[in-house]
Design an enzyme around this catalytic site. Structure first.
Site, short mmCIF file in Angstrom:
data_model
loop_
_atom_site.label_atom_id
_atom_site.label_comp_id
_atom_site.label_asym_id
_atom_site.label_seq_id
_atom_site.Cartn_x
_atom_site.Cartn_y
_atom_site.Cartn_z
N TYR A 1 4.97 -48.43 -100.39
CA TYR A 1 6.32 -48.88 -100.76
C TYR A 1 6.33 -50.39 -101.02
CZ TYR A 1 11.25 -49.98 -100.71
OH TYR A 1 12.48 -50.47 -101.06
N LYS B 1 7.04 -52.40 -104.65
CA LYS B 1 8.11 -53.38 -104.90
C LYS B 1 7.53 -54.73 -105.35
CE LYS B 1 11.49 -50.62 -104.33
NZ LYS B 1 12.39 -50.27 -105.43
N1 LIG Z 1 18.44 -49.63 -98.61
C1 LIG Z 1 17.53 -50.54 -98.41
O1 LIG Z 1 17.30 -51.01 -97.27
C2 LIG Z 1 16.79 -51.11 -99.58
C3 LIG Z 1 16.17 -52.37 -99.44
C4 LIG Z 1 15.47 -52.90 -100.51
C5 LIG Z 1 15.38 -52.20 -101.70
N2 LIG Z 1 15.98 -50.97 -101.81
C6 LIG Z 1 15.85 -50.25 -103.08
O2 LIG Z 1 17.13 -49.96 -103.58
C7 LIG Z 1 17.04 -48.85 -104.46
C8 LIG Z 1 18.18 -47.88 -104.15
O3 LIG Z 1 17.99 -47.37 -102.85
P1 LIG Z 1 19.21 -47.12 -101.85
O4 LIG Z 1 19.01 -48.03 -100.70
O5 LIG Z 1 20.49 -47.15 -102.57
O6 LIG Z 1 18.83 -45.66 -101.32
P2 LIG Z 1 19.55 -44.25 -101.50
O7 LIG Z 1 20.92 -44.31 -100.95
O8 LIG Z 1 18.58 -43.28 -100.90
O9 LIG Z 1 19.63 -44.06 -103.07
C9 LIG Z 1 18.48 -43.75 -103.83
C10 LIG Z 1 18.91 -43.26 -105.19
O10 LIG Z 1 17.72 -42.95 -105.94
C11 LIG Z 1 17.83 -41.61 -106.43
N3 LIG Z 1 16.52 -40.98 -106.45
C12 LIG Z 1 15.67 -40.79 -105.43
N4 LIG Z 1 14.60 -40.09 -105.83
C13 LIG Z 1 14.79 -39.82 -107.14
C14 LIG Z 1 14.05 -39.11 -108.11
N5 LIG Z 1 12.88 -38.52 -107.81
N6 LIG Z 1 14.53 -39.02 -109.38
C15 LIG Z 1 15.72 -39.59 -109.69
N7 LIG Z 1 16.49 -40.27 -108.82
C16 LIG Z 1 16.01 -40.38 -107.55
C17 LIG Z 1 18.73 -40.91 -105.41
O11 LIG Z 1 19.41 -39.81 -106.03
P3 LIG Z 1 19.05 -38.26 -105.86
O12 LIG Z 1 18.61 -38.05 -104.45
O13 LIG Z 1 20.31 -37.61 -106.25
O14 LIG Z 1 17.95 -38.04 -106.86
C18 LIG Z 1 19.74 -41.99 -105.11
O15 LIG Z 1 20.75 -42.02 -106.08
C19 LIG Z 1 15.64 -48.27 -104.28
O16 LIG Z 1 14.82 -48.69 -105.35
C20 LIG Z 1 15.16 -48.90 -102.98
O17 LIG Z 1 13.76 -49.02 -102.92
C21 LIG Z 1 16.70 -50.42 -100.79
#
Ligand SMILES: NC(=O)c1ccc[n+]([C@@H]2O[C@H](COP(=O)([O-])OP(=O)(O)OC[C@H]3O[C@@H](n4cnc5c(N)ncnc54)[C@H](OP(=O)(O)O)[C@@H]3O)[C@@H](O)[C@H]2O)c1
Length: 256
Positions: free
Chosen positions: A148, A152
């Site tokens: 992961y 990133k």
């Molecule tokens: N939350 C954190 O702490 C954090 C920190 C740094 C960076 N990020 C980044 O922020 C981004 C969004 O994450 P989030 O925190 O909002 O998490 P989240 O609530 O789990 O949302 C993830 C989104 O990605 C979609 N997704 C996952 N697998 C997928 C697939 N195989 N195909 C298409 N869509 C997919 C999910 O939709 P479905 O399940 O409906 O497909 C969901 O809409 C990610 O890139 C993550 O790495 C998050």
């Protein structure tokens, strides 16, 4: 002229919050994720906007091209591309199924890169904007979340390089680097009980800062003051120290 934004991972978390802000600013939307029902509900909530739902698993090879083709068949042109979909996994590298880790690379890196490539001609013709969601994880190696963190680092490096390549073209590229944020990410990654997730930022605050940075065309936005200081420290300190620090918050046991 009305503008259209494509958001991947729009069904939840940061993507959902960004889609809400775009809807409030009257953008037409193309929502991409696997959860059709959630995206259909979003479409129903915004009857005054043109909202296209594309149900797609972006971790499958060729999925980005299928999304592009669907957008073109619908006669849509994208002004704003938000590559947000992604997930993480906590655990020792050798204990995590390699198929899941490969899917992570495919989603976090390959789909993001391919979508950027396919939509760049649209974006060039519209002086458009790209946001790639990286993470503060991009700034140091991440033991117990090794793939992961590496994925990133790729997103941040790719985005900064592309931003420079496109300087003067009218297209801006913004890398969003959130720290731990309260979304479904923690549950999906099995990260809820690790120290790294003991403090999380509110998703609404992350989306607001991200949205402002995107509209200004900033190259990188690190959300939250503490996360900014952490990323700065990671840049200044030896990478081995960064890895040891991350180990303290993702896992602590020594592996052979
Ligand atoms: N939350 C954190 O702490 C954090 C920190 C740094 C960076 N990020 C980044 O922020 C981004 C969004 O994450 P989030 O925190 O909002 O998490 P989240 O609530 O789990 O949302 C993830 C989104 O990605 C979609 N997704 C996952 N697998 C997928 C697939 N195989 N195909 C298409 N869509 C997919 C999910 O939709 P479905 O399940 O409906 O497909 C969901 O809409 C990610 O890139 C993550 O790495 C998050």
């Amino acid at each position: 002229m009305k503008k259209t934004a494509l958001v991947t991972g729009a069904s939840s978390g940061i993507g959902y919050a960004l889609a809400e802000r775009l809807a409030a600013d009257n953008y037409d939307l193309i929502l991409v994720a696997r959860s059709k029902e959630k995206m259909d509900a979003m479409k129903a909530a915004w009857p005054d906007l043109s909202v296209k739902v594309i149900t797609k698993d972006l971790s499958k090879q060729g999925a980005a091209k299928e999304v592009y083709d669907e957008v073109k068949w619908a006669g849509l042109v994208v002004d704003l591309l938000i590559n947000n979909a992604g997930f993480g996994l906590v655990g020792a590298f050798q204990s995590l199924p390699i198929e899941q880790q490969s899917n992570m690379i495919q989603l976090n890196c390959t789909a993001l890169t391919e979508l950027t490539s396919y939509f760049l001609p649209d974006l060039r013709s519209r002086s458009g904007k790209i946001m790639n969601v990286a993470s503060t994880a991009a700034y140091q190696p991440g033991p117990f979340m090794a793939v992961y963190f590496a994925s990133k680092a790729y997103v941040l490096s790719f985005s900064e390089a592309l931003s420079e390549e496109l300087n003067g073209s009218g297209v801006t590229v913004t890398a969003l680097c959130p720290g731990p944020t309260h979304t479904q990410f923690g549950a999906v990654a099995h990260a809820e009980n690790i120290k790294m997730f003991s403090r999380t930022m509110n998703v609404s605050d992350v989306a607001s800062a991200a949205y402002r940075a995107l509209m200004k065309g900033k190259r990188v936005i690190i959300t939250g003051r503490l996360n900014y200081v952490g990323a700065l420290a990671a840049k200044l300190l030896p990478r081995a120290w960064g890895a040891k620090t991350v180990r303290m918050v993702t896992g602590s046991k020594k592996t052979k």
